[in-house]
Write a protein that holds these residues in place. Structure first.
Motif, mmCIF file in Angstrom:
data_model
loop_
_atom_site.group_PDB
_atom_site.id
_atom_site.type_symbol
_atom_site.label_atom_id
_atom_site.label_comp_id
_atom_site.label_asym_id
_atom_site.label_seq_id
_atom_site.Cartn_x
_atom_site.Cartn_y
_atom_site.Cartn_z
ATOM 1 N N MET A 1 62.659 -32.503 2.716
ATOM 2 C CA MET A 1 61.855 -33.290 1.766
ATOM 3 C C MET A 1 61.367 -34.571 2.443
ATOM 4 O O MET A 1 62.128 -35.216 3.166
ATOM 5 C CB MET A 1 62.679 -33.629 0.530
ATOM 6 C CG MET A 1 61.919 -34.465 -0.511
ATOM 7 S SD MET A 1 62.917 -34.808 -1.965
ATOM 8 C CE MET A 1 63.062 -33.162 -2.654
ATOM 9 N N ALA A 2 60.127 -34.926 2.230
ATOM 10 C CA ALA A 2 59.549 -36.115 2.854
ATOM 11 C C ALA A 2 60.174 -37.381 2.269
ATOM 12 O O ALA A 2 60.470 -37.456 1.073
ATOM 13 C CB ALA A 2 58.045 -36.129 2.650
ATOM 14 N N ASN A 47 58.743 -36.390 7.362
ATOM 15 C CA ASN A 47 59.300 -35.104 6.956
ATOM 16 C C ASN A 47 60.061 -34.516 8.141
ATOM 17 O O ASN A 47 59.453 -34.095 9.129
ATOM 18 C CB ASN A 47 58.174 -34.157 6.521
ATOM 19 C CG ASN A 47 58.680 -33.046 5.614
ATOM 20 O OD1 ASN A 47 59.881 -32.821 5.518
ATOM 21 N ND2 ASN A 47 57.767 -32.361 4.960
ATOM 22 N N LEU A 49 61.828 -31.585 9.545
ATOM 23 C CA LEU A 49 61.852 -30.161 9.279
ATOM 24 C C LEU A 49 62.884 -29.482 10.175
ATOM 25 O O LEU A 49 63.536 -30.125 11.001
ATOM 26 C CB LEU A 49 60.456 -29.574 9.503
ATOM 27 C CG LEU A 49 59.359 -30.232 8.639
ATOM 28 C CD1 LEU A 49 57.980 -29.938 9.200
ATOM 29 C CD2 LEU A 49 59.481 -29.761 7.196
ATOM 30 N N SER A 53 59.649 -32.772 13.544
ATOM 31 C CA SER A 53 59.453 -33.838 12.559
ATOM 32 C C SER A 53 57.971 -34.186 12.525
ATOM 33 O O SER A 53 57.308 -34.195 13.565
ATOM 34 C CB SER A 53 60.255 -35.091 12.925
ATOM 35 O OG SER A 53 61.640 -34.852 12.811
ATOM 36 N N ASP A 171 55.989 -28.929 3.209
ATOM 37 C CA ASP A 171 57.056 -29.336 2.304
ATOM 38 C C ASP A 171 56.993 -28.609 0.968
ATOM 39 O O ASP A 171 58.006 -28.448 0.286
ATOM 40 C CB ASP A 171 56.991 -30.854 2.078
ATOM 41 C CG ASP A 171 58.329 -31.421 1.666
ATOM 42 O OD1 ASP A 171 59.359 -30.864 2.079
ATOM 43 O OD2 ASP A 171 58.354 -32.422 0.926
ATOM 44 N N GLN A 172 55.778 -28.163 0.587
ATOM 45 C CA GLN A 172 55.621 -27.474 -0.692
ATOM 46 C C GLN A 172 55.675 -25.959 -0.536
ATOM 47 O O GLN A 172 55.474 -25.221 -1.498
ATOM 48 C CB GLN A 172 54.285 -27.845 -1.344
ATOM 49 C CG GLN A 172 54.246 -29.242 -1.956
ATOM 50 C CD GLN A 172 54.107 -30.322 -0.908
ATOM 51 O OE1 GLN A 172 53.283 -30.197 -0.014
ATOM 52 N NE2 GLN A 172 54.904 -31.371 -1.007
ATOM 53 N N GLN A 178 58.161 -21.888 5.839
ATOM 54 C CA GLN A 178 58.147 -23.156 6.569
ATOM 55 C C GLN A 178 58.345 -22.963 8.069
ATOM 56 O O GLN A 178 57.707 -23.636 8.885
ATOM 57 C CB GLN A 178 59.223 -24.088 6.016
ATOM 58 C CG GLN A 178 58.922 -24.617 4.631
ATOM 59 C CD GLN A 178 59.895 -25.694 4.199
ATOM 60 O OE1 GLN A 178 60.642 -26.242 4.997
ATOM 61 N NE2 GLN A 178 59.889 -26.012 2.917
ATOM 62 N N GLN A 182 55.632 -24.236 10.938
ATOM 63 C CA GLN A 182 55.956 -25.175 12.014
ATOM 64 C C GLN A 182 55.511 -24.627 13.370
ATOM 65 O O GLN A 182 54.971 -25.355 14.204
ATOM 66 C CB GLN A 182 57.458 -25.456 12.023
ATOM 67 C CG GLN A 182 57.929 -26.268 10.815
ATOM 68 C CD GLN A 182 59.429 -26.419 10.786
ATOM 69 O OE1 GLN A 182 60.009 -27.137 11.600
ATOM 70 N NE2 GLN A 182 60.085 -25.739 9.860
#
Length: 314
Positions: A1-2, A47, A49, A53, A171-172, A178, A182
């Motif tokens: 989460m950011a 964020n 991840l 990042s 993030d959504q 995800q 990335q």
């Protein structure tokens, strides 16, 4: 989460001290100086991840240095990429200096000293990538630090637009998507960096090259009202079904991508003083949307207002 790190969360007199700590916490150990510390403003939307990042950074003028003692203090082994979104910035490493205009990006490494020059009211997308992750795709990445990759070319614009949109969407996205997104972000920057010189590089997915070529084909044909997903598939030499599958794996739909890019170009022209004497119909036709009824509906869905209101308030 950011998470949001902002000088607005502390008293003004403490803003710059807070910022120096926030920057080190977000990235690697650094020294940060500015000309007006008493009037400093800054914001990082960070964020972290699973594989990298990503952050949107904006703020007042500042000079950032990664020094020998910073490297010795903490051995973060990573590459960073700064993609300029607003104003002009600079990256200096290994005697190479990249001047970044909006749309440009540059690579730099945490294992060597570097300097960043950021002007007042700048905005950047900063992506931090594990060193081994980038080297597995781009073995001679260390030779490409401190060199600007232009955002003015067709490929440069694709990289800029796609990277910003993907980072904003990660993030959504569902957890299982995800990881793939990335990899896609890294692949975009690898493609841009590889254009600097002849080099061996590998994308995490062979399909990514197809998508990059397809995106370039879309941008080259936005002004053709007959250009649609069928025309794109024919131009790529693929079946529509196969091409649609590739776009779906990237979290996109072909028709939506074409429509969004056309509307974004129309919106940009409506705010551009050079086209102030052009009618809305002429601008829409220029970007492949001849129907005023369709334009009004699609434009309001995307921007929340009619083209006329958008231009009036631009």
């Amino acid at each position: 989460m950011a998470i949001l790190l902002s000088t607005e969360s502390v008293r003004q007199t403490e803003g710059f001290a807070y910022w120096r700590e926030a920057v080190c916490d977000a990235y690697v150990h650094l020294d940060c100086q500015c000309e007006r510390p008493d009037d400093f403003r800054g914001e990082i939307l960070l964020n972290r991840l699973s594989r990298l990042s990503a952050s949107f950074v904006s703020g007042s003028q500042q000079s950032v240095r990664r020094r020998r003692r910073d490297i010795a203090r903490a051995g973060e082994d990573s590459f960073l990429i700064s993609l300029q979104m607003q104003k002009e910035g600079g990256v200096l490493q290994d005697g190479r200096q990249a001047r970044l205009k909006p749309g440009d990006f540059a690579l730099y490494s945490s294992v060597d000293r570097y300097n960043l020059e950021l002007p007042d009211r700048f905005r950047q997308l900063v992506v931090q990538i594990p060193r081994d992750m980038l080297l597995s795709r781009l073995p001679d990445a260390d030779l490409m630090t401190g060199i600007s990759v232009s955002g003015s070319s067709v490929m440069g614009r694709i990289i800029h637009d796609s990277a910003v949109r993907l980072v904003s969407a990660i993030d959504q996205s569902p957890a299982q998507v995800q990881h793939s997104l990335q990899d896609t972000v890294v692949d975009l920057f690898v493609t841009g960096l590889a254009s600097l010189r002849e080099t061996r590089f590998e994308l995490s997915r062979p399909e990514q090259q197809i998508l990059l070529r397809a995106d370039a084909e879309i941008r080259a044909n936005l002004g053709d009202p007959d250009f649609d997903r069928h025309a794109l598939a024919a131009a790529m030499g693929l079946s529509l079904r196969r091409l649609s599958e590739l776009y779906r794996s990237d979290g996109r739909a072909i028709s939506s991508e074409i429509r969004t890019l056309r509307l974004d170009r129309i919106a940009a022209d409506l705010k551009d003083s050079r086209y102030a004497r052009h009618s809305i119909a002429d601008i829409a036709y220029r970007w492949g949307i001849p129907s005023q009824q369709s334009l009004a509906r699609m434009f309001k869905e995307r921007f929340g207002r009619s083209p006329r209101d958008y231009r009036a308030n631009g």
